[in-house]
Design a protein around this motif. Structure first.
Motif, mmCIF file in Angstrom:
data_model
loop_
_atom_site.group_PDB
_atom_site.id
_atom_site.type_symbol
_atom_site.label_atom_id
_atom_site.label_comp_id
_atom_site.label_asym_id
_atom_site.label_seq_id
_atom_site.Cartn_x
_atom_site.Cartn_y
_atom_site.Cartn_z
ATOM 1 N N HIS A 1 53.153 -28.207 -30.738
ATOM 2 C CA HIS A 1 54.355 -26.990 -31.125
ATOM 3 C C HIS A 1 54.031 -25.848 -30.321
ATOM 4 O O HIS A 1 52.820 -25.689 -29.952
ATOM 5 N N GLU A 2 54.639 -24.967 -30.058
ATOM 6 C CA GLU A 2 54.943 -23.827 -29.171
ATOM 7 C C GLU A 2 54.412 -23.948 -27.711
ATOM 8 O O GLU A 2 53.319 -23.624 -27.326
ATOM 9 N N LEU A 3 54.832 -25.226 -27.262
ATOM 10 C CA LEU A 3 54.237 -25.889 -25.938
ATOM 11 C C LEU A 3 54.400 -24.863 -24.665
ATOM 12 O O LEU A 3 53.716 -24.997 -23.846
ATOM 13 N N ASN B 1 59.551 -28.513 -29.824
ATOM 14 C CA ASN B 1 59.195 -27.238 -30.092
ATOM 15 C C ASN B 1 58.457 -26.250 -28.985
ATOM 16 O O ASN B 1 57.395 -26.586 -28.425
ATOM 17 N N THR B 2 59.031 -25.223 -28.748
ATOM 18 C CA THR B 2 58.482 -24.157 -27.667
ATOM 19 C C THR B 2 58.495 -22.848 -28.334
ATOM 20 O O THR B 2 58.899 -22.772 -29.455
ATOM 21 N N SER B 3 57.726 -21.867 -27.586
ATOM 22 C CA SER B 3 58.029 -20.590 -28.046
ATOM 23 C C SER B 3 59.054 -19.922 -26.936
ATOM 24 O O SER B 3 59.971 -20.559 -27.056
ATOM 25 N N SER B 4 58.691 -19.035 -26.496
ATOM 26 C CA SER B 4 59.812 -18.200 -25.649
ATOM 27 C C SER B 4 60.030 -19.234 -24.419
ATOM 28 O O SER B 4 59.226 -19.847 -24.026
ATOM 29 N N PHE B 5 61.246 -19.144 -23.948
ATOM 30 C CA PHE B 5 61.602 -19.593 -22.636
ATOM 31 C C PHE B 5 63.041 -18.785 -22.128
ATOM 32 O O PHE B 5 63.635 -18.198 -22.983
ATOM 33 N N SER B 6 63.228 -18.917 -21.096
ATOM 34 C CA SER B 6 64.323 -18.187 -20.366
ATOM 35 C C SER B 6 65.460 -18.864 -19.828
ATOM 36 O O SER B 6 66.542 -18.291 -19.654
#
Length: 357
Positions: free
Chosen positions: A171-173, A214-219
């Motif tokens: 997670h939060e990759l 699952n990621t953390s922030s991305f744009s």
């Protein structure tokens, strides 16, 4: 209203009937609203631990969350308790109890760094590569997967059927803080690690998992999909997002969540996947209207499957602060949480019981 996507199907082609039914129900429920989840909800809350059938949420609204979050870190080292002190025996019991009531469990895994023996936050460079086939820690990592497989297969209902689990590995990759995260391996290494994990668990006969990317922030769409292992390895697209103390109004949090939901919703339509906010929250909730104001506004009209709030640990001695993400009796946002609970689009356990039984 969004039409049901008839092309939605699980990545594991040998999924149990119960797992397929759950996935279809999750999709159906997105037309009614979003499921509300909470990490470690049944195990402990602010100022209590291991009291049968207790929950900080239930104390306030008389109902349980629809989604229960758990973490199996520690299982790789044969620990009896997980990373947050929850005994694995109790976790099994809670997952079974929740399932009987119609609740759904999701599992993450803060596994140790196999290259250094330190915890998940030990982001030594190139650790990820070492777990791949032919590399020096592949055998060790495979033994960890054996233990996880045994745990997943031990989760059975009263009829002896495997309980379906929403599994959120790696997670939060897109963050760099875990050994599998951004900057600690190449995109191809990450994809290979994900595929190896997926294929190996299937080889072990584990067919009760719904896989969450699952990621953390991305744009951007490209940013989000940079490490994506492929449509045949993922069932739900998600990200984690927290409001921070320097964003007291919640405007930054709202804008970020809305932006990210717009991106992953576009991807989900193209790829026939469900979407979720797999972790969210505002530590100690110092905003009395956070639930109907900030969180509800952030999610907006997005057809997410669920949102999960982080755990209610209570007082942290080391950090000298309170650490919780849903209100408990007497907390300043309690009344607003009741209003949030009563919204038509927030789905808790009682709301989904008929749907999921």
């Amino acid at each position: 209203m969004k039409i049901i996507d008839t092309n939605l199907s699980l990545s594991d082609k040998k999924s149990t009937i119960e797992t397929i039914i759950l996935y279809k129900k999750l999709q159906k429920l997105t037309q009614k609203g979003f499921l509300f989840g909470h990490q470690d909800d049944l195990a402990y809350g602010v100022n209590w631990k291991y009291e049968d059938h207790r929950s900080d949420i239930k104390d306030i609204v008389g109902d349980y969350p629809a989604i229960y979050g758990w973490d199996i870190a520690g299982i790789e080292n044969d620990k009896s308790n997980n990373i947050d002190g929850v005994p694995f025996d109790k976790m099994k019991q809670y997952i079974k109890e929740a399932n009987e009531r119609g609740g759904i469990s999701t599992i993450s895994w803060h596994f140790d760094n196999p290259a250094t023996g330190k915890n998940a936050w030990d982001n030594a460079p190139n650790s990820l590569k070492t777990i791949l086939p032919g590399e020096k820690n592949n055998e060790k990592f495979t033994s960890w997967l054996d233990k996880a497989a045994n745990f997943f297969l031990s989760l059975k209902d009263k009829k002896g059927k495997n309980i379906p689990i929403l599994f959120r590995p790696y997670h939060e990759l897109t963050g760099g803080w875990f050994w599998w995260g951004k900057g600690n391996g190449t995109q191809e290494e990450f994809k290979a690690a994900w595929k190896f994990t997926f294929d190996y668990l299937q080889k072990k006969g584990v067919h009760n998992l719904i896989y969450i990317y699952n990621t953390s922030s991305f744009s951007s769409k490209e940013d989000y999909l940079a490490n994506y292992p492929g449509d045949n390895y993922v069932d739900i697209l998600s990200f984690d997002s927290y409001q921070n103390g320097d964003d007291k109004s919640g405007e930054k949090f709202i804008a970020e969540v809305q932006h990210q939901l717009k991106i992953i919703n576009e991807i989900a339509i193209e790829k026939h996947k469900l979407i979720a906010v797999a972790e969210a929250g505002y530590e100690a909730i110092p905003d009395s209207k956070w639930w109907t104001g900030t969180l509800t506004k952030a999610i907006g009209d997005s057809k997410i499957s669920y949102v999960l709030l982080w755990r209610n640990h209570g007082w942290q001695e080391k950090e000298q602060k309170m650490h919780y993400y849903v209100p408990y009796s007497g907390q300043m946002s309690e009344k607003d949480f009741i209003d949030f609970y009563n919204l038509d689009k927030t789905l808790f356990e009682k709301d989904i019981k008929k749907e999921l039984n």
